[in-house]
Design a protein around this motif. Structure first.
Motif, PDB file in Angstrom:
ATOM      1  N   ASP A  81       5.922   0.381  10.549  1.00  0.00           N
ATOM      2  CA  ASP A  81       4.955   0.764   9.524  1.00  0.00           C
ATOM      3  C   ASP A  81       5.171   2.227   9.140  1.00  0.00           C
ATOM      4  OD1 ASP A  81       2.829   1.130   7.854  1.00  0.00           O
ATOM      5  OD2 ASP A  81       1.290   0.966   9.401  1.00  0.00           O
ATOM      6  N   TRP A  82       5.525   2.459   7.865  1.00  0.00           N
ATOM      7  CA  TRP A  82       5.778   3.812   7.382  1.00  0.00           C
ATOM      8  C   TRP A  82       4.606   4.363   6.572  1.00  0.00           C
ATOM      9  CZ3 TRP A  82       9.728   5.771   9.780  1.00  0.00           C
ATOM     10  CH2 TRP A  82      10.839   4.976  10.103  1.00  0.00           C
ATOM     11  N   SER A  83       3.514   3.624   6.475  1.00  0.00           N
ATOM     12  CA  SER A  83       2.439   4.003   5.558  1.00  0.00           C
ATOM     13  C   SER A  83       1.878   5.393   5.857  1.00  0.00           C
ATOM     14  CB  SER A  83       1.315   2.963   5.593  1.00  0.00           C
ATOM     15  OG  SER A  83       0.802   2.812   6.907  1.00  0.00           O
ATOM     16  N   ASP A  84       1.720   5.728   7.144  1.00  0.00           N
ATOM     17  CA  ASP A  84       1.176   7.044   7.475  1.00  0.00           C
ATOM     18  C   ASP A  84       2.150   8.153   7.098  1.00  0.00           C
ATOM     19  OD1 ASP A  84       2.926   6.102   9.403  1.00  0.00           O
ATOM     20  OD2 ASP A  84       1.946   7.157  11.063  1.00  0.00           O
ATOM     21  N   GLU A  86       4.505   7.974   4.783  1.00  0.00           N
ATOM     22  CA  GLU A  86       4.661   8.034   3.332  1.00  0.00           C
ATOM     23  C   GLU A  86       3.535   8.822   2.685  1.00  0.00           C
ATOM     24  OE1 GLU A  86       5.075   3.962   2.166  1.00  0.00           O
ATOM     25  OE2 GLU A  86       7.245   3.952   2.495  1.00  0.00           O
ATOM     26  N   GLN A  87       2.381   8.857   3.323  1.00  0.00           N
ATOM     27  CA  GLN A  87       1.278   9.668   2.828  1.00  0.00           C
ATOM     28  C   GLN A  87       1.447  11.131   3.221  1.00  0.00           C
ATOM     29  OE1 GLN A  87      -1.379   8.859   0.846  1.00  0.00           O
ATOM     30  NE2 GLN A  87      -0.351   6.896   0.563  1.00  0.00           N
ATOM     31  N   GLU A 233       7.341   4.431  -4.658  1.00  0.00           N
ATOM     32  CA  GLU A 233       6.748   3.121  -4.934  1.00  0.00           C
ATOM     33  C   GLU A 233       6.976   2.731  -6.391  1.00  0.00           C
ATOM     34  OE1 GLU A 233       2.425   0.801  -4.587  1.00  0.00           O
ATOM     35  OE2 GLU A 233       2.606   2.914  -4.028  1.00  0.00           O
TER      36      GLU A 233
END
Length: 251
Positions: A81-84, A86-87, A233
């Motif tokens: 999970d790269w979501s953190d 990427e933010q 994105e």
């Protein structure tokens, strides 16, 4: 693949990342590790979206992170999970320069690398940086396949909010513009030409950017006309990257 770098305000010094593996160690495998690598490639290659992901140097990164345990490495590769990140470690593609090369802007001053390192995320951070570089170079490779004459990209490293004492080097004095003048004498001419370092004089670095990049290809923070750049994105949704010298935008 090559690139040019423009540093705004100060040259970055990342903190030392612990547990890094040297290039020689990366490329040296025991017979058992080589057999595991072969099995791992056969297991995941049909599910990987890009050719570079099937190369040894890429797959070894995931195997080493999980001590060559194939199930654990597979889960990490396919599900990380790269979501953190990427933010927290965002970057944008601004547009194209006057020679038809993409312009990537990185707000390094907003990146808290030290926090990630102290949180024990050094290895993941390195994989994330690899991921960013590979995503940009993959865009360029895909653009080449679609007929774009594109081999390079530009980096704008924005250091506006960077706090060297807090984020990277607690004992380093603020003299890096002067140090750069010394360091650059030991670099090759090609490297010198690829790296430009500017201080806080906004008119100076904006003039330099606009000499090479049209205002229509930059966000307002860099002296351009756009409210913001393109996030990865947004870029991922495009069929390909069109960046010829005659293009006024990414379309």
């Amino acid at each position: 693949m090559s690139f040019n770098i423009v540093f705004l305000f100060v040259m970055i010094l990342f903190p030392s990342l612990s547990n890094q593996t040297s290039l020689q160690e990366d490329l040296t495998l025991t017979q058992t590790e080589l057999e595991i690598l072969t099995k791992f490639r056969e297991l995941v290659k049909s599910r990987l979206p890009h050719d570079y992901m099937t190369e040894d140097i890429y797959l070894i990164t995931w195997l080493r992170a999980k001590k060559f345990e194939i199930p654990a490495a597979e889960n990490m590769l396919m599900e990380e999970d790269w979501s953190d990140f990427e933010q927290e470690f965002r970057f944008e593609i601004q547009g194209c320069d006057k020679e038809g090369r993409p312009v990537v802007s990185i707000p390094v001053g907003d990146w808290d690398v030290r926090r990630a390192v102290l949180a024990g995320q050094s290895d993941k951070l390195i994989r994330y940086f690899d991921k960013l570089l590979e995503e940009v170079t993959t865009l360029i490779r895909d653009a080449q396949k679609s007929g774009e004459n594109m081999t390079r990209f530009n980096h704008i490293m924005d250091m506006a909010n960077y706090n060297l004492r807090i984020q990277a080097c607690p004992l380093c004095p603020p003299i890096f513009l002067s140090l750069w003048q010394i360091i650059r004498e030991f670099l090759s001419p090609v490297t010198k030409d690829a790296i430009k370092l500017y201080g806080k004089d906004k008119s100076e670095w904006q003039t330099a950017l606009l000499e090479n990049i049209d205002a229509s290809q930059l966000s307002k923070e860099f002296g351009g006309l756009n409210d913001e750049g393109f996030s990865m994105e947004e870029i991922r949704k495009l069929p390909n990257l069109k960046c010829s010298r005659y293009a006024n935008k990414i379309n």
